[in-house]
Design an enzyme around this catalytic site. Sequence first.
Site, PDB file in Angstrom:
ATOM      1  N   ALA A  44      41.467  80.338 -99.663  1.00  0.00           N
ATOM      2  CA  ALA A  44      40.058  80.056 -99.378  1.00  0.00           C
ATOM      3  C   ALA A  44      39.808  78.549 -99.327  1.00  0.00           C
ATOM      4  O   ALA A  44      39.037  78.072 -98.485  1.00  0.00           O
ATOM      5  CB  ALA A  44      39.159  80.721-100.416  1.00  0.00           C
ATOM      6  N   ALA A  84      41.035  77.383 -96.011  1.00  0.00           N
ATOM      7  CA  ALA A  84      40.103  77.790 -94.953  1.00  0.00           C
ATOM      8  C   ALA A  84      38.842  76.932 -94.959  1.00  0.00           C
ATOM      9  O   ALA A  84      38.392  76.470 -93.901  1.00  0.00           O
ATOM     10  CB  ALA A  84      39.742  79.265 -95.118  1.00  0.00           C
ATOM     11  N   GLU A  85      38.276  76.690 -96.132  1.00  0.00           N
ATOM     12  CA  GLU A  85      37.063  75.863 -96.186  1.00  0.00           C
ATOM     13  C   GLU A  85      37.365  74.431 -95.763  1.00  0.00           C
ATOM     14  O   GLU A  85      36.561  73.796 -95.085  1.00  0.00           O
ATOM     15  CB  GLU A  85      36.428  75.875 -97.573  1.00  0.00           C
ATOM     16  CG  GLU A  85      35.175  75.034 -97.590  1.00  0.00           C
ATOM     17  CD  GLU A  85      34.116  75.475 -98.578  1.00  0.00           C
ATOM     18  OE1 GLU A  85      33.111  74.751 -98.676  1.00  0.00           O
ATOM     19  OE2 GLU A  85      34.272  76.513 -99.223  1.00  0.00           O
ATOM     20  N   SER A  86      38.523  73.928 -96.142  1.00  0.00           N
ATOM     21  CA  SER A  86      38.900  72.567 -95.756  1.00  0.00           C
ATOM     22  C   SER A  86      39.011  72.433 -94.248  1.00  0.00           C
ATOM     23  O   SER A  86      38.439  71.517 -93.654  1.00  0.00           O
ATOM     24  CB  SER A  86      40.218  72.173 -96.417  1.00  0.00           C
ATOM     25  OG  SER A  86      40.094  72.156 -97.820  1.00  0.00           O
ATOM     26  N   SER A 133      35.514  72.923 -92.552  1.00  0.00           N
ATOM     27  CA  SER A 133      34.632  71.772 -92.766  1.00  0.00           C
ATOM     28  C   SER A 133      35.098  70.566 -91.958  1.00  0.00           C
ATOM     29  O   SER A 133      34.281  69.839 -91.391  1.00  0.00           O
ATOM     30  CB  SER A 133      34.582  71.416 -94.251  1.00  0.00           C
ATOM     31  OG  SER A 133      33.933  72.432 -94.974  1.00  0.00           O
TER      32      SER A 133
END
Length: 141
Positions: free
Chosen positions: A59, A62-64, A67
């Site tokens: 996660a 994925a967020e990195s 963003s």
Amino acid sequence: MQISKEELLNQINAVNKNTLMETLGIEVVDYTDNTLTARMPVTPKVHQPDGVLHGGATAALAESVGSYAAHIFTDRDQFFVRGLEITANHLKAVKSGFVYAKATFLHKGRTTQLLDIRVTDDEDNLISICRLSTITLPKQK
């Protein structure tokens, strides 16, 4: 003046010093007009106690990448990007090698963005499917 793809990738990866991305070994490796791809080594540093990739590390990858994708397509002098919500469905376990997260825009609005992020392994097996929504906000003067 427009910078080269290699220069932009170097700039993105240079800001990872002393961050979660550096701790997890996340490196942005490619982008197009609508996608951004990063990879993360699968080592004991990102394992669960039973020796497979931790869903939280997936996660974070994925967020990195999501963003970063929203960030590089934004006027960084005037705006900043923050994640609003992330979902992750983990489909397959990984013990070693690399995982690759490819973020693709589903919606690229002025204020909100929605990205589909597919995480695969070295053999292109689907490991996780994630969705990230981000918001672009003006910087304070």
